[in-house]
Enzyme design. Structure first.
Site, PDB file in Angstrom:
ATOM      1  N   ASP A 110      20.700  12.560  -0.716  1.00 27.43           N
ATOM      2  CA  ASP A 110      20.710  13.565   0.379  1.00 27.43           C
ATOM      3  C   ASP A 110      19.593  14.796   0.147  1.00 27.43           C
ATOM      4  O   ASP A 110      20.032  15.723  -0.691  1.00 27.43           O
ATOM      5  CB  ASP A 110      22.047  14.233   0.228  1.00 27.43           C
ATOM      6  CG  ASP A 110      22.460  14.992   1.619  1.00 27.43           C
ATOM      7  OD1 ASP A 110      21.480  15.145   2.233  1.00 27.43           O
ATOM      8  OD2 ASP A 110      23.664  15.581   1.624  1.00 27.43           O
TER       9      ASP A 110
ATOM     10  N   HIS B 233      20.864  16.633   4.934  1.00 31.61           N
ATOM     11  CA  HIS B 233      21.605  17.070   6.140  1.00 31.61           C
ATOM     12  C   HIS B 233      21.309  18.600   6.360  1.00 31.61           C
ATOM     13  O   HIS B 233      21.251  19.073   7.573  1.00 31.61           O
ATOM     14  CB  HIS B 233      23.008  16.897   5.953  1.00 31.61           C
ATOM     15  CG  HIS B 233      23.470  17.925   4.821  1.00 31.61           C
ATOM     16  ND1 HIS B 233      23.905  17.529   3.325  1.00 31.61           N
ATOM     17  CD2 HIS B 233      24.207  19.214   4.991  1.00 31.61           C
ATOM     18  CE1 HIS B 233      24.442  18.692   3.059  1.00 31.61           C
ATOM     19  NE2 HIS B 233      24.472  19.509   3.569  1.00 31.61           N
TER      20      HIS B 233
ATOM     21  N   SER C 197      24.584  23.960   0.075  1.00 32.51           N
ATOM     22  CA  SER C 197      23.841  22.564   0.394  1.00 32.51           C
ATOM     23  C   SER C 197      22.595  22.957   0.156  1.00 32.51           C
ATOM     24  O   SER C 197      21.923  23.556   0.606  1.00 32.51           O
ATOM     25  CB  SER C 197      24.203  22.129   1.611  1.00 32.51           C
ATOM     26  OG  SER C 197      25.559  21.664   1.948  1.00 32.51           O
TER      27      SER C 197
END
Length: 711
Positions: A220, A84, A645
């Site tokens: 991810d 992402h 992230s």
């Protein structure tokens, strides 16, 4: 017998000690945290993590883009981050015929690696405490505007001195609500290329359904490479650039972690608000979050409708959808967590204890707390207006785009030089091509009246644009329908042709375009609203400074970490399961078996790649197998937030064991209140990452490029 029971109790407490809370500055670990980290099982020294003069772990950590983290995993500048985090680049490089979002992408050679325009990665070279230098010059200033001006002047001077005759950059950042200052010296690379990405059915498996949830089965991750010039220094994109040779790259641990093993996250957390007073949390829980949730719920529903009906629109809007849906769901979980843990009441009780102390020890800080609570009690109107105009009217894509032409239109009407007008035309042509690549008029024309009606119903008419003020729902709908049809800004072909003509007279006439006029009104109102809100927040910031100093004295036995501000931080704790409610236990790991169990071809969130299903059926796991499956994700007690992230999850020796990508729903209030019994970060296991690269992506050459740590 009693002594034996005490010993067992002591050993149990030692084994289950998790720590977890805190986002610590890496240059302060030796004095603040090293002893506790070693007690938790770390085998490194603080200098192994942060040392300016030679390769330490910090030299393998990058600020990826402007809002994520990445880690260097090879001596050729290979970088891992989240899917992402790289998504906007993956989407930008995709077309309907070469859909890397849907199908994934794997460069077979370095010549196949795709340049990512505008993407940067930033290394931290050094962090220097300049608090004494700054405070010496600030101590006598009582006016907040004068103080801010002095901070900028001093910061500019320090930054310039630190980087003179170098290619480095520098920035001064404040900590502990303005009580400390640190100078960051950085190295920024801007030739970054996409190397690999799994298909969305792996990289975003679970979609919005599983977002912020555990158990999780999302692969991810994505893979990029840093390129440099022949001197190994930053350079603009060029075919002559070569893979960057890092000062340090992370080794990969394929052994994994067990429950209660030490775990550490190293990255760039965005924003937290750990020391906010009770009234600030009331504002968040009762106004800010509910307002933004309501607005984004409407927006996402409209986008979902169009994206499900049209593949081209889906490709255009997927990145935008992720950008707004992620915080939307986070705010929901945060509000539930604040309520469940009774955080407002706990803050009030803390403040009462502080007041008792402050009456005897610091009456000025007592006054600061009173001023804070008073301002947070009366800021509701300004805060609501700020949220509503930002999330609704400023969320209309076409008016936002139209506003970018204001300088050009003003110049044309003021008979400015043709050279300036030509430059502005070229700038907007470039902007228009980028804008229309990911824009659909039909979607925006449907959204604009819905957002506008919501804004008009929930705000005072004193901040309503005159062009739409007092109109009914139907009148708003008809108004937008008419002007989306006729606006030059909604037709890319006509707009670009007009700008290419450089015709001053026609450009000047664009001032009469209704969508442009509306954009000017929206911007003027937004500026007015922001000014009122900023004035109030300045008063709050001014009083948070002495309040922060005072609570550090009041709570003298506590180690205080600074709130996150997108600077490099370390959080540490242990791998740990969780019990979110009575009778329910979350294990600390998931496996490929769980992903297969969720697979559902009728649900777009759980579509599963056929090749991956075939690998599962054959049990073709290679060296990534454990107990008959592939470890997929894990939870640990590490304090993380947005910006973390893509951060590496590291073992006790600083080896890479996973890539952080999310937090657990039940502990989602951790930006404001951290509870180590339930706050968990989620990371994809590095073994699943390498399994997908090697087996699904047929890109074993990338795995071979990495260094595997010996057991």
């Amino acid at each position: 017998m009693k002594n034996l029971q005490l010993l067992v109790a002591y050993l149990w407490c030692t084994l289950t000690l998790t720590a977890g809370e805190g986002m610590w500055m890496p240059n302060q670990l030796a004095g603040f945290n090293e002893k506790e980290m070693k007690a938790l099982g770390m085998r490194l020294n603080a200098q192994d993590i942060f040392r300016p003069d030679s390769g330490s772990l910090k030299d393998a950590i990058v600020h990826f883009g402007s809002g994520c983290t990445g880690e260097v995993v090879s001596n050729q500048g290979l970088v891992l981050t989240n899917h992402h985090c790289g998504f906007s680049q993956i989407q930008s490089l995709s077309t309907i015929s070469n859909n890397y979002v849907r199908d994934g992408y794997w460069a077979k050679t370095k010549q196949d690696e795709l340049p990512c325009a505008g993407l940067t990665v930033t290394f931290i070279i050094d962090i220097i405490d300049v608090t004494q230098v700054m405070q010496k010059e600030l101590a006598h200033l009582t006016n907040e505007n004068d103080r801010e001006a002095k901070i900028k002047l001093l910061s500019d001077s320090l930054q310039k001195a630190a980087t003179i005759n170098t290619h480095y950059k520098a920035m001064v950042r404040t900590f502990y609500h303005g009580n400390e200052f640190h100078l960051f010296i950085t190295e920024v690379f801007n030739d970054i290329r996409l190397v690999g990405a799994p298909p969305e059915s792996v990289g975003n498996f679970g979609g919005d359904t599983d977002n912020w949830m555990w158990p999780r089965h999302t692969g991810d991750f994505s893979v990029f490479r840093i390129y440099a010039n022949e001197q190994n220094k930053p350079a603009p994109y060029s075919l002559t650039n070569v893979p960057y040779k890092p000062r340090r790259h992370l080794k990969v641990n394929l052994s994994g972690l067990s429950e209660y093993d030490f775990a550490m996250v190293f990255g760039f957390p965005g924003r937290t608000n750990q020391y906010a007073p009770a009234k600030a949390i009331e504002l968040i829980a009762n106004h800010t979050n509910p307002n933004k949730i309501m607005i984004r719920d409407l927006k996402l529903n409209i986008w979902d409708h169009w994206m499900q009906a049209n593949d081209t629109i889906k490709l255009k809007y997927t990145s935008k959808h992720v950008t707004i849906s992620n915080p939307y769901k986070k705010w929901k979980g945060e509000s539930l967590g604040l309520k469940h843990f009774n955080v407002i009441e706990k803050k009030k009780q803390y403040e009462e204890r502080f007041k008792t102390w402050a009456i005897k020890n610091d009456t000025a800080a007592l006054n600061s707390l009173a001023t804070l609570n008073e301002n947070y009690s009366t800021i509701t109107s300004e805060s609501n207006n700020q949220d509503w105009i930002t999330e609704t009217l400023k969320g209309i894509e076409l008016t936002n785009f139209a506003s970018s032409s204001e300088k050009l239109i003003n110049a044309a009407n003021a008979d400015s030089s043709q050279d300036y007008i030509n430059l502005e035309c070229d700038r907007i042509i470039s902007s228009a091509r980028s804008f229309f690549k990911n824009y659909d008029t039909r979607v925006d024309a449907k959204l604009a009246p819905a957002l506008t009606n919501l804004f008009l119903k929930n705000t005072n008419d004193s901040i309503h644009p005159t062009l739409i003020k007092g109109k009914t729902d139907l009148e708003i709908q008809n108004w937008y329908h008419k002007y989306y049809e006729t606006s030059i800004f909604s037709d890319s072909v006509k707009l670009i042709a007009l700008l290419q003509s450089k015709n001053t007279k026609k450009i000047a006439a664009m001032k009469d375009d209704k969508m442009y006029q509306l954009s000017k009104e929206i911007n003027a109102i937004a500026k007015q609203v922001s000014a009122l809100y900023a004035n109030r927040m300045q008063t709050i910031a001014q009083n948070m400074r002495p309040y922060m100093r005072a609570i550090q004295k009041f709570d003298a036995n506590k180690k205080f970490y600074p709130d996150a501000n997108s600077t490099l931080r370390v959080s540490y704790g242990k791998v740990a399961s969780a019990m979110p409610k009575d009778g329910v236990k979350y294990l600390h790991f998931t496996t490929l078996d769980g992903a297969v169990a969720k697979a559902d071809s009728t649900n777009p969130d759980f579509v599963f790649p056929p090749k991956l299903m075939e690998l599962y059926r054959k049990k073709d796991y290679g060296r990534y197998e454990k107990n008959g499956s592939v470890p997929l994700a894990m939870i640990t007690v590490n304090h993380t937030t947005g910006g973390n992230s893509g951060s590496p999850l590291l073992d006790a020796d600083g080896n890479l064991v996973g890539i952080n990508f999310d937090r657990m729903w039940e502990g989602n209030m951790s930006d404001i209140y951290f509870d180590d019994t339930i706050c968990r970060n989620i990371a994809v296991d590095i073994r699943y990452v390498l399994f997908i690269i090697e087996k699904l992506g047929d890109a074993k050459h990338l795995v071979d490029e990495m260094t595997i740590a010996k057991d």
